[in-house]
Design a protein around this motif. Structure first.
Motif, mmCIF file in Angstrom:
data_model
loop_
_atom_site.group_PDB
_atom_site.id
_atom_site.type_symbol
_atom_site.label_atom_id
_atom_site.label_comp_id
_atom_site.label_asym_id
_atom_site.label_seq_id
_atom_site.Cartn_x
_atom_site.Cartn_y
_atom_site.Cartn_z
ATOM 1 N N ALA A 136 10.370 105.136 5.171
ATOM 2 C CA ALA A 136 10.283 106.365 4.371
ATOM 3 C C ALA A 136 9.792 106.040 2.967
ATOM 4 O O ALA A 136 10.526 106.150 1.985
ATOM 5 N N ASN A 137 8.538 105.649 2.884
ATOM 6 C CA ASN A 137 7.927 105.265 1.627
ATOM 7 C C ASN A 137 7.203 106.467 1.030
ATOM 8 O O ASN A 137 6.216 106.952 1.591
ATOM 9 N N LYS A 138 7.703 106.948 -0.105
ATOM 10 C CA LYS A 138 7.148 108.160 -0.713
ATOM 11 C C LYS A 138 5.728 107.982 -1.233
ATOM 12 O O LYS A 138 5.060 108.974 -1.543
ATOM 13 N N GLY A 142 1.656 109.461 3.664
ATOM 14 C CA GLY A 142 1.916 110.883 3.589
ATOM 15 C C GLY A 142 3.361 111.284 3.776
ATOM 16 O O GLY A 142 3.635 112.426 4.168
ATOM 17 N N PHE A 143 4.317 110.377 3.521
ATOM 18 C CA PHE A 143 5.722 110.742 3.679
ATOM 19 C C PHE A 143 6.086 111.800 2.640
ATOM 20 O O PHE A 143 5.964 111.582 1.438
ATOM 21 N N PRO A 150 14.126 110.509 6.318
ATOM 22 C CA PRO A 150 14.382 109.063 6.292
ATOM 23 C C PRO A 150 15.421 108.692 7.346
ATOM 24 O O PRO A 150 16.478 109.323 7.435
ATOM 25 N N LEU A 151 15.118 107.688 8.144
ATOM 26 C CA LEU A 151 16.001 107.245 9.223
ATOM 27 C C LEU A 151 16.648 105.917 8.833
ATOM 28 O O LEU A 151 15.938 104.964 8.519
ATOM 29 N N PRO A 152 17.977 105.820 8.819
ATOM 30 C CA PRO A 152 18.608 104.545 8.475
ATOM 31 C C PRO A 152 18.235 103.457 9.479
ATOM 32 O O PRO A 152 18.206 103.709 10.690
ATOM 33 N N GLU A 153 17.956 102.276 8.982
ATOM 34 C CA GLU A 153 17.637 101.146 9.847
ATOM 35 C C GLU A 153 18.932 100.437 10.237
ATOM 36 O O GLU A 153 19.726 100.062 9.374
ATOM 37 N N VAL A 154 19.144 100.270 11.539
ATOM 38 C CA VAL A 154 20.368 99.669 12.056
ATOM 39 C C VAL A 154 19.998 98.481 12.933
ATOM 40 O O VAL A 154 19.207 98.619 13.864
ATOM 41 N N TYR A 254 11.456 104.357 -2.225
ATOM 42 C CA TYR A 254 12.205 104.526 -0.989
ATOM 43 C C TYR A 254 12.989 105.835 -1.027
ATOM 44 O O TYR A 254 13.772 106.072 -1.933
ATOM 45 N N SER A 255 12.767 106.680 -0.034
ATOM 46 C CA SER A 255 13.537 107.913 0.106
ATOM 47 C C SER A 255 14.789 107.585 0.914
ATOM 48 O O SER A 255 14.721 107.347 2.117
#
Length: 335
Positions: A136-138, A142-143, A150-154, A254-255
Motif C-alpha cells: 500500500a504505497n501511496k 496508483g494506490f 491496505p492489507l496487513p502482511e502476516v 506507507y498507508s
C-alpha cells in the motif's frame, strides 16, 4: 455491516491460479482471505449476486507470479498481465455486474509486491476497483486511500496460525528496541549501517545468532523496529503487536492498515528515515508514563491483528472486510 454486507464470489477459474492462494509465508494472508471469503460458512457470503454489495475476483496474484513468471523470460510482465486481463474480460462479458459499475463495486486481494502493478492489466481494475493489497504505497501504482485497502502482511510459518501469546508486562521488557531481518531495501541498509551489532539497547541483527529466539526478543523488547524492505509493508508490524511490543514504523508513503478506524499515533511510534541515527535518543526520551500508555493500547488493539480460521468478530480478517465495506459505502452507483 454484519447485517447488510454481502459478498458475491465469481466461480470462474480453477486452482491454483483462482480460488486458491498461499497459506504460509509472507504472502499467506492472501490465501487465507480467499479461502475465508469463499467458505460456505462465511456469514458475509451472498447466496445470489442480487443481494451482494461487492463482487470478489478470487484470483491469486501470488500464485500467478509463482506459476507463470520465470526468471530471465523475455516478456517479463506480459503473460501475467494477460492472465489478469483475460479473467476480468471473461467476467465482464458473462455477467452484467462489472459493466454497470465499471468495476467499482468489485475487489481483489493480494499480498504480493507486484500485485498493484499487475492490476494495471485492466484499466478499470486499476483505477476503479477496490484493490486490497499489502504493498500500500501511496506514491506508486496508483494506490488511492479513498478506494484501495491496505492489507496487513502476516508471516505464517509452517502453515500454523500464531497461537495466542501472553505479552510480557513492561517491567519484564529489558530491551529498548529490537530488529532482526534481511537487508532488503535502502531503509534497512541505513538501519544496519547505523545500528547493526553495535548497541546493547538498540539490538539490530541481520541474522539472529544461533540459539537466540526471535519471538522471545520481541516479548522482551519495549519497542520493535518495523522498517520497510523493498516495499513498504512488513510482517513485523503484526508480529510486534501480537507480542505486545510497541511498533516503531520506519517507512515512506506507507498507508497503514485499518487507518479508517485506528489512530496509529496512539499505539505506535513513527520515526522518519532521516532520523534513524536518533532512534536511541528518540525512544529513550519517551517517558515511562507515555510508554505504559502506548504499550497498554497495543495490547488493546491486538485482537484486530489476530488471524483466525474461521474468522472471529473484530479480528484481522473481519477488519479487512470492514475496510472493504467502508469503501463500498463511499461508492454511489448509477443503477
Amino acid at each position: 455491516m454484519e447485517k447488510r454486507f454481502r459478498i458475491w464470489t465469481y466461480s470462474e477459474g480453477e486452482p491454483p491460479i483462482v480460488h486458491s492462494g498461499p497459506t504460509s509465508g509472507i504472502y499467506s494472508i492472501e490465501g487465507h482471505l480467499i479461502n475465508e471469503i469463499e467458505d460456505e460458512m462465511n456469514p458475509f457470503r451472498a447466496r445470489n449476486p442480487d443481494e451482494a454489495q461487492v463482487f470478489f475476483l478470487p484470483f491469486s496474484m501470488a500464485n500467478i507470479v509463482k506459476y507463470i513468471y520465470r526468471r530471465g523470460m523475455p516478456d517479463y510482465w506480459g503473460p501475467q498481465c494477460r492472465l489478469v486481463a483475460d479473467y476480468v474480460d471473461i467476467i465482464a462479458k458473462k455477467y452484467p455486474f462489472w459493466n454497470r459499475s465499471l468495476g467499482a463495486d468489485h475487489f481483489m486481494v493480494s499480498c504480493h509486491d507486484w500485485a498493484p502493478y499487475l492490476s494495471s492489466a485492466n484499466h478499470q481494475l486499476y483505477t476503479n476497483s477496490i484493490r486490497v493489497v499489502c504493498n500500500a504505497n501511496k506514491s506508486e501504482f496508483g494506490f488511492y486511500q479513498a478506494k484501495d485497502v491496505p492489507l496487513p502482511e502476516v508471516n505464517v510459518r509452517h502453515r500454523r496460525l500464531q497461537h495466542h501469546i501472553n505479552p510480557y508486562p513492561p517491567s519484564n521488557r529489558s530491551i529498548l528496541a529490537f530488529f532482526a531481518g534481511h537487508a532488503h531495501g535502502y531503509i534497512r541498509e541505513i538501519l544496519f549501517r547505523q545500528w547493526k551489532d553495535k548497541d546493547q539497547d538498540v539490538i539490530v541483527h541481520e541474522h539472529l545468532p544461533r540459539g537466540l529466539n526471535y519471538e522471545e526478543f520481541m516479548l522482551k523488547s519495549r519497542y520493535c523496529l518495523c522498517p520497510s524492505g523493498y516495499e513498504v509493508a512488513s510482517p513485523r508490524i503484526v508480529e510486534s503487536i501480537l507480542a505486545g511490543c510497541v511498533p516503531v514504523i520506519i517507512s515512506v508513503n506507507y498507508s497503514l492498515p485499518f487507518g479508517d478506524v485506528l489512530n496509529w499515533s496512539k499505539f505506535s511510534v513513527n520515526i522518519p528515515v532521516e532520523k534513524i541515527p536518533e532512534i536511541k535518543s528518540i525512544l529513550g526520551g519517551i517517558s515511562e508514563r507515555r510508554y505504559s500508555i502506548l504499550q497498554s493500547r497495543v495490547v488493546q488493539v491486538r485482537l484486530h491483528f489476530e488471524l483466525n480460521r474461521p474468522a472471529k468478530q473484530f479480528d484481522l480478517i473481519n477488519m479487512v472486510l470492514h475496510s472493504i465495506w467502508l469503501r463500498r459505502l463511499n461508492l454511489r452507483l448509477p443503477y
